[in-house]
Design an enzyme around this catalytic site. Sequence first.
Site, PDB file in Angstrom:
ATOM      1  N   PRO A   3       0.789  -1.222   0.000  1.00 41.74           N
ATOM      2  CA  PRO A   3       0.000   0.000   0.000  1.00 41.74           C
ATOM      3  C   PRO A   3       0.828   1.283   0.000  1.00 41.74           C
ATOM      4  O   PRO A   3       1.869   1.368   0.644  1.00 41.74           O
ATOM      5  CB  PRO A   3      -0.832  -0.097   1.275  1.00 41.74           C
ATOM      6  CG  PRO A   3      -0.189  -1.139   2.105  1.00 41.74           C
ATOM      7  CD  PRO A   3       0.542  -2.036   1.189  1.00 41.74           C
ATOM      8  N   ASN A   4       0.334   2.221  -0.769  1.00 42.22           N
ATOM      9  CA  ASN A   4       0.849   3.580  -0.894  1.00 42.22           C
ATOM     10  C   ASN A   4       2.167   3.692  -1.645  1.00 42.22           C
ATOM     11  O   ASN A   4       2.642   4.796  -1.879  1.00 42.22           O
ATOM     12  CB  ASN A   4       0.953   4.249   0.486  1.00 42.22           C
ATOM     13  CG  ASN A   4      -0.388   4.325   1.161  1.00 42.22           C
ATOM     14  OD1 ASN A   4      -1.355   4.775   0.562  1.00 42.22           O
ATOM     15  ND2 ASN A   4      -0.462   3.856   2.391  1.00 42.22           N
ATOM     16  N   ARG A  23       5.058  11.111  -2.482  1.00 42.43           N
ATOM     17  CA  ARG A  23       4.712  10.861  -1.074  1.00 42.43           C
ATOM     18  C   ARG A  23       5.925  11.086  -0.178  1.00 42.43           C
ATOM     19  O   ARG A  23       6.930  10.400  -0.307  1.00 42.43           O
ATOM     20  CB  ARG A  23       4.250   9.409  -0.918  1.00 42.43           C
ATOM     21  CG  ARG A  23       3.994   9.029   0.518  1.00 42.43           C
ATOM     22  CD  ARG A  23       3.772   7.540   0.663  1.00 42.43           C
ATOM     23  NE  ARG A  23       3.588   7.213   2.067  1.00 42.43           N
ATOM     24  CZ  ARG A  23       3.831   6.026   2.573  1.00 42.43           C
ATOM     25  NH1 ARG A  23       4.264   5.038   1.818  1.00 42.43           N
ATOM     26  NH2 ARG A  23       3.646   5.807   3.855  1.00 42.43           N
ATOM     27  N   TYR A  75      10.949   9.039   1.452  1.00 45.55           N
ATOM     28  CA  TYR A  75      10.939   8.031   0.393  1.00 45.55           C
ATOM     29  C   TYR A  75      11.619   8.462  -0.899  1.00 45.55           C
ATOM     30  O   TYR A  75      11.703   7.674  -1.833  1.00 45.55           O
ATOM     31  CB  TYR A  75       9.488   7.609   0.103  1.00 45.55           C
ATOM     32  CG  TYR A  75       8.807   7.032   1.323  1.00 45.55           C
ATOM     33  CD1 TYR A  75       9.144   5.769   1.794  1.00 45.55           C
ATOM     34  CD2 TYR A  75       7.849   7.762   2.018  1.00 45.55           C
ATOM     35  CE1 TYR A  75       8.532   5.247   2.927  1.00 45.55           C
ATOM     36  CE2 TYR A  75       7.229   7.246   3.143  1.00 45.55           C
ATOM     37  CZ  TYR A  75       7.584   5.996   3.593  1.00 45.55           C
ATOM     38  OH  TYR A  75       6.989   5.479   4.721  1.00 45.55           O
ATOM     39  N   ASN A 106       8.273  -5.296  -0.878  1.00 43.18           N
ATOM     40  CA  ASN A 106       8.118  -4.176   0.036  1.00 43.18           C
ATOM     41  C   ASN A 106       6.648  -4.155   0.432  1.00 43.18           C
ATOM     42  O   ASN A 106       5.808  -3.663  -0.318  1.00 43.18           O
ATOM     43  CB  ASN A 106       8.520  -2.847  -0.616  1.00 43.18           C
ATOM     44  CG  ASN A 106       8.449  -1.685   0.356  1.00 43.18           C
ATOM     45  OD1 ASN A 106       7.789  -1.756   1.378  1.00 43.18           O
ATOM     46  ND2 ASN A 106       9.120  -0.599   0.011  1.00 43.18           N
ATOM     47  N   ALA A 133       2.921  -0.734   4.784  1.00 45.51           N
ATOM     48  CA  ALA A 133       2.322  -0.786   6.121  1.00 45.51           C
ATOM     49  C   ALA A 133       1.869  -2.195   6.508  1.00 45.51           C
ATOM     50  O   ALA A 133       1.752  -2.499   7.700  1.00 45.51           O
ATOM     51  CB  ALA A 133       1.152   0.186   6.202  1.00 45.51           C
ATOM     52  N   GLU A 192      12.666  -9.080   1.989  1.00 45.05           N
ATOM     53  CA  GLU A 192      11.858  -7.952   2.452  1.00 45.05           C
ATOM     54  C   GLU A 192      12.668  -6.670   2.255  1.00 45.05           C
ATOM     55  O   GLU A 192      13.818  -6.594   2.670  1.00 45.05           O
ATOM     56  CB  GLU A 192      11.516  -8.162   3.924  1.00 45.05           C
ATOM     57  CG  GLU A 192      10.650  -7.112   4.535  1.00 45.05           C
ATOM     58  CD  GLU A 192      10.358  -7.379   6.009  1.00 45.05           C
ATOM     59  OE1 GLU A 192       9.938  -6.427   6.684  1.00 45.05           O
ATOM     60  OE2 GLU A 192      10.545  -8.519   6.496  1.00 45.05           O
ATOM     61  N   HIS A 200      12.628  -2.310   2.509  1.00 48.24           N
ATOM     62  CA  HIS A 200      12.017  -1.066   2.980  1.00 48.24           C
ATOM     63  C   HIS A 200      12.914   0.086   2.572  1.00 48.24           C
ATOM     64  O   HIS A 200      14.130   0.034   2.784  1.00 48.24           O
ATOM     65  CB  HIS A 200      11.828  -1.067   4.498  1.00 48.24           C
ATOM     66  CG  HIS A 200      10.949  -2.166   4.967  1.00 48.24           C
ATOM     67  ND1 HIS A 200       9.580  -2.114   4.835  1.00 48.24           N
ATOM     68  CD2 HIS A 200      11.240  -3.363   5.522  1.00 48.24           C
ATOM     69  CE1 HIS A 200       9.067  -3.238   5.311  1.00 48.24           C
ATOM     70  NE2 HIS A 200      10.050  -4.009   5.723  1.00 48.24           N
ATOM     71  N   ARG A 237      12.213   4.467  13.084  1.00 45.31           N
ATOM     72  CA  ARG A 237      10.972   5.242  12.971  1.00 45.31           C
ATOM     73  C   ARG A 237      10.067   4.989  14.173  1.00 45.31           C
ATOM     74  O   ARG A 237      10.516   4.510  15.208  1.00 45.31           O
ATOM     75  CB  ARG A 237      10.297   4.903  11.644  1.00 45.31           C
ATOM     76  CG  ARG A 237      11.188   5.345  10.459  1.00 45.31           C
ATOM     77  CD  ARG A 237      10.531   5.241   9.143  1.00 45.31           C
ATOM     78  NE  ARG A 237       9.380   6.137   9.054  1.00 45.31           N
ATOM     79  CZ  ARG A 237       8.482   6.059   8.094  1.00 45.31           C
ATOM     80  NH1 ARG A 237       8.586   5.151   7.140  1.00 45.31           N
ATOM     81  NH2 ARG A 237       7.467   6.895   8.048  1.00 45.31           N
TER      82      ARG A 237
END
Length: 145
Positions: free
Chosen positions: A10-11, A18, A23, A75, A78, A99, A101, A108
């Site tokens: 998502p996103n 964004r 990012y 990736n 969320a 994975e 990111h 964070r």
Amino acid sequence: MSNFMLLNGPNLNLLGTREPEIYGDVTLEEIESNLKLITDKSNDELLCFQSNAEHELVEKIHEAKQEKVKCIIFNPGAFTHSSIALRDALSGVGLPFIEVHISNIYSREDFRQKSFLSDIAEGVISGLGIEGYVLALESAIKKFK
């Protein structure tokens, strides 16, 4: 020729606009194009998919087995911190995945520091920006071709 799969959650369709301070300003389409240059050179294929819907990502993971994917670069966005369904799908198909990111999730917010996927991943790349995708794909090609 080997198949590899790039999944984005998502996103990530908003990359480039964004929160560029977190990012960056590179779009998902640019990332996919750059990664396809790598698989073109190695005579492999990269299947790319992004969705904001958990069930669509689960379906793509299931399809990866049928597509004879050697490794998934993922990736989960969320969903990293919330999706047992994605974890079960990845475990269920038994394919290796890396994975990825863009940001360092461990530096964070507290809720972002727990991944439901890391312990079953082949590896995790976090905080190296979009270069993490390149490193993951190059590693997958070397290890799983």
